[in-house]
Design a protein around this motif. Structure first.
Motif, PDB file in Angstrom:
ATOM      1  N   ASP A   1      21.227 -65.475   6.393  1.00 53.35           N
ATOM      2  CA  ASP A   1      21.610 -66.226   5.195  1.00 53.35           C
ATOM      3  C   ASP A   1      22.727 -67.223   5.505  1.00 53.35           C
ATOM      4  OD1 ASP A   1      19.701 -64.956   3.677  1.00 53.35           O
ATOM      5  OD2 ASP A   1      21.101 -63.562   2.709  1.00 53.35           O
TER       6      ASP A   1
ATOM      7  N   ILE B   1      21.258 -70.083   7.461  1.00 56.48           N
ATOM      8  CA  ILE B   1      20.540 -70.983   6.542  1.00 56.48           C
ATOM      9  C   ILE B   1      21.541 -71.890   5.835  1.00 56.48           C
ATOM     10  CG2 ILE B   1      19.208 -71.088   4.393  1.00 56.48           C
ATOM     11  CD1 ILE B   1      17.769 -68.498   5.371  1.00 56.48           C
TER      12      ILE B   1
ATOM     13  N   GLY C   1      22.545 -74.652   7.932  1.00 55.53           N
ATOM     14  CA  GLY C   1      21.475 -75.542   8.352  1.00 55.53           C
ATOM     15  C   GLY C   1      20.892 -75.293   9.728  1.00 55.53           C
TER      16      GLY C   1
ATOM     17  N   GLU D   1      15.693 -71.741   8.967  1.00 51.10           N
ATOM     18  CA  GLU D   1      15.061 -71.758   7.650  1.00 51.10           C
ATOM     19  C   GLU D   1      14.048 -70.620   7.581  1.00 51.10           C
ATOM     20  OE1 GLU D   1      13.333 -75.631   7.337  1.00 51.10           O
ATOM     21  OE2 GLU D   1      11.907 -75.291   8.950  1.00 51.10           O
ATOM     22  N   LYS D   2      13.767 -70.206   6.368  1.00 55.75           N
ATOM     23  CA  LYS D   2      12.756 -69.177   6.131  1.00 55.75           C
ATOM     24  C   LYS D   2      11.508 -69.843   5.569  1.00 55.75           C
ATOM     25  CE  LYS D   2      15.874 -65.401   4.753  1.00 55.75           C
ATOM     26  NZ  LYS D   2      16.242 -64.535   3.609  1.00 55.75           N
ATOM     27  N   THR D   3      10.357 -69.350   6.017  1.00 55.26           N
ATOM     28  CA  THR D   3       9.084 -69.805   5.464  1.00 55.26           C
ATOM     29  C   THR D   3       8.195 -68.591   5.256  1.00 55.26           C
ATOM     30  OG1 THR D   3       8.216 -70.203   7.690  1.00 55.26           O
ATOM     31  CG2 THR D   3       9.138 -72.099   6.540  1.00 55.26           C
TER      32      THR D   3
ATOM     33  N   THR E   1      15.908 -74.874  12.693  1.00 57.38           N
ATOM     34  CA  THR E   1      15.814 -76.257  12.227  1.00 57.38           C
ATOM     35  C   THR E   1      16.105 -77.159  13.428  1.00 57.38           C
ATOM     36  OG1 THR E   1      18.162 -76.325  11.705  1.00 57.38           O
ATOM     37  CG2 THR E   1      16.664 -75.631   9.916  1.00 57.38           C
TER      38      THR E   1
END
Length: 140
Positions: free
Chosen positions: A71, A74, A77, A80-82, A96
């Motif tokens: 977290d 994220i 930057g 990222e979560k997908t 990223t």
């Protein structure tokens, strides 16, 4: 030195290592990461995408700890979560562009750390130390 000092010394080496890494990151202008993020970033640099469970297993930390660390990554930057297209319950973590750009810096920091740590230790001593530390680790 008695054998009781060994665990204490390992702990002190860990503390010094973390301070070294923090100072190295600052010298590269990285101020929003902690050494605890390094394990996650390192495994993601080696693997394009991983689930939270896979990351937890690879870095040997519980899922709640990994979730908190991710977290923060994220927020800054770096990752990222997908969601998986086939199974919406599965969440992947990927680097990223900013996260991928850390690779050369991490390599330089790692090189500096290892050359500092092993500067007065020959290859034979290094191999013997590794064998001993693996045995200690496996005892837990």
């Amino acid at each position: 030195m008695n054998t009781g000092d060994i665990i204490s010394l390992i702990s002190k080496i860990s503390e010094k290592t973390n301070k070294f890494i923090i100072n190295e990151m600052k010298s590269f202008g990285i101020k929003d990461l902690a050494p605890s993020h390094g394990d996650i970033l390192f495994v993601l640099l080696k693997n394009e995408k991983l689930t939270m469970k896979e990351i937890s297993e690879k870095i040997n930390k519980d899922k709640s700890t990994v979730t908190a660390l991710i977290d923060k990554l994220i927020k800054h930057g770096y990752v990222e979560k997908t969601r998986d297209f086939k199974d919406n319950r599965v969440v992947f973590v990927t680097l990223t562009k900013k996260g991928r750009e850390l690779k050369p810096l991490f390599e330089a920091i790692s090189h500096n750390l290892l050359s500092t740590a092993y500067k007065d230790i020959n290859e034979e001593e290094s191999e013997e130390l590794l064998k001993t530390l693996v045995k200690l680790y496996n005892n837990f």
